[in-house]
Write an enzyme that holds these catalytic residues in place. Structure first.
Site, mmCIF file in Angstrom:
data_model
loop_
_atom_site.group_PDB
_atom_site.id
_atom_site.type_symbol
_atom_site.label_atom_id
_atom_site.label_comp_id
_atom_site.label_asym_id
_atom_site.label_seq_id
_atom_site.Cartn_x
_atom_site.Cartn_y
_atom_site.Cartn_z
ATOM 1 C CD GLU A 1 -14.649 -2.968 -40.123
ATOM 2 O OE1 GLU A 1 -14.695 -2.692 -41.349
ATOM 3 O OE2 GLU A 1 -14.393 -2.124 -39.250
ATOM 4 N NE ARG B 1 -15.119 1.329 -47.540
ATOM 5 C CZ ARG B 1 -15.912 1.227 -46.477
ATOM 6 N NH1 ARG B 1 -16.750 2.197 -46.183
ATOM 7 N NH2 ARG B 1 -15.862 0.158 -45.712
ATOM 8 C CG ASN C 1 -14.778 -6.130 -46.572
ATOM 9 O OD1 ASN C 1 -14.644 -4.905 -46.591
ATOM 10 N ND2 ASN C 1 -13.863 -6.926 -46.055
#
Lengths: 149, 104
Positions: free
Chosen positions: A48, A106, A52
């Site tokens: 994650e 997203r 990002n």
């Protein structure tokens, strides 16, 4: 407190490196003899954070992602993911579940996953300079979990 | 992929992350939009990893299929990925088949 082991890596913000970062963190954590769940929690959280950097920090460009892993006494793994990208204006807002600046596909759950899957999450950022995400996971290991080798 | 009674089953495999999600979405949508099945089943049996990019993928397919009053089912989900789906609140959607059948 000094780590008993550590590793630093730098790689470009190519999406192919999401899997690579997961492998690297998994490889580093193996020395703690993690359970399958502990390992998966850690690599999902790192996935994650790295995503990002790729999707947000360096949205329209390719930049460098720094991965710094440290192992402390007692199975405490600390992973720091650092970028020099656009930064986060409002960290509290960014950490809100479902909030995303990334468009329709997203989910806005990156930070929620990081928070749930690790023991500690710290996010610092300066708009225009970059962001640092620090994750901590206490690996208790398979023998403590009662799993046999 | 196999179609029966207007049920389209797509077996996913490998890692589902941001890198893979975009191409996966295109491949799934190409077939799904052509066939417009009443039921779309995403079979997770061979999925080795998923992060929240996969949640976005599922939600997008859910919106697509319900757009023509179809249904989406998510089946054979490995335990770690179930954990992620629960965290994401997918448990509140009618996408897991009833106990006793395939699914969670």
């Amino acid at each position: 407190m000094k780590p008993i082991n550590e590793c630093r890596m730098r790689f470009p913000s190519l999406s192919a490196n999401e899997a690579y970062a997961r492998s690297v963190v998994s490889a580093f954590a193996v020395q703690c003899d993690p359970t399958v769940n502990e390992l998966n929690d850690l690599r999902t959280a790192v996935s994650e954070a790295v995503t990002n950097c790729i999707v947000h920090a360096y949205r329209d460009t390719i930049g460098e992602i720094q991965l710094h892993m440290r192992l402390f006494e007692g199975g405490r793994v600390v992973v720091r993911i650092r970028d020099r990208g656009c930064g986060i204006e409002d960290i509290a807002k960014a950490r809100e579940p479902l909030f995303t600046t990334g468009g329709e596909e997203r989910s806005g759950l990156g930070f929620s996953v990081m928070e749930s899957f690790t023991d500690k999450l710290r996010v610092t950022s300066r708009p225009g300079s970059g962001t640092t995400v620090t994750l901590e996971k206490h690996i208790h290991g398979r023998s403590e979990a009662g799993e046999t080798v | 992929m196999d179609t029966a009674q207007n049920r389209l089953v797509i077996a996913l495999s490998g890692d589902i992350d941001h890198h893979k999600a975009s191409r996966l979405r295109q491949e799934i949508d190409a077939t799904v939009e052509a066939k417009r099945p009443e039921i779309l089943e995403l079979d997770f049996h061979n999925v080795t990893f998923m992060d929240s990019s996969g949640i976005g993928l599922i939600m997008g397919r859910y919106r697509l299929v319900t757009g023509w009053n179809g249904r989406l089912y998510v089946t054979h989900v490995p335990p770690q990925i179930q954990k992620l789906m629960q965290l994401a609140g997918l448990g509140t959607l009618p996408i897991f088949e009833a106990p006793g059948k395939e699914g969670m």
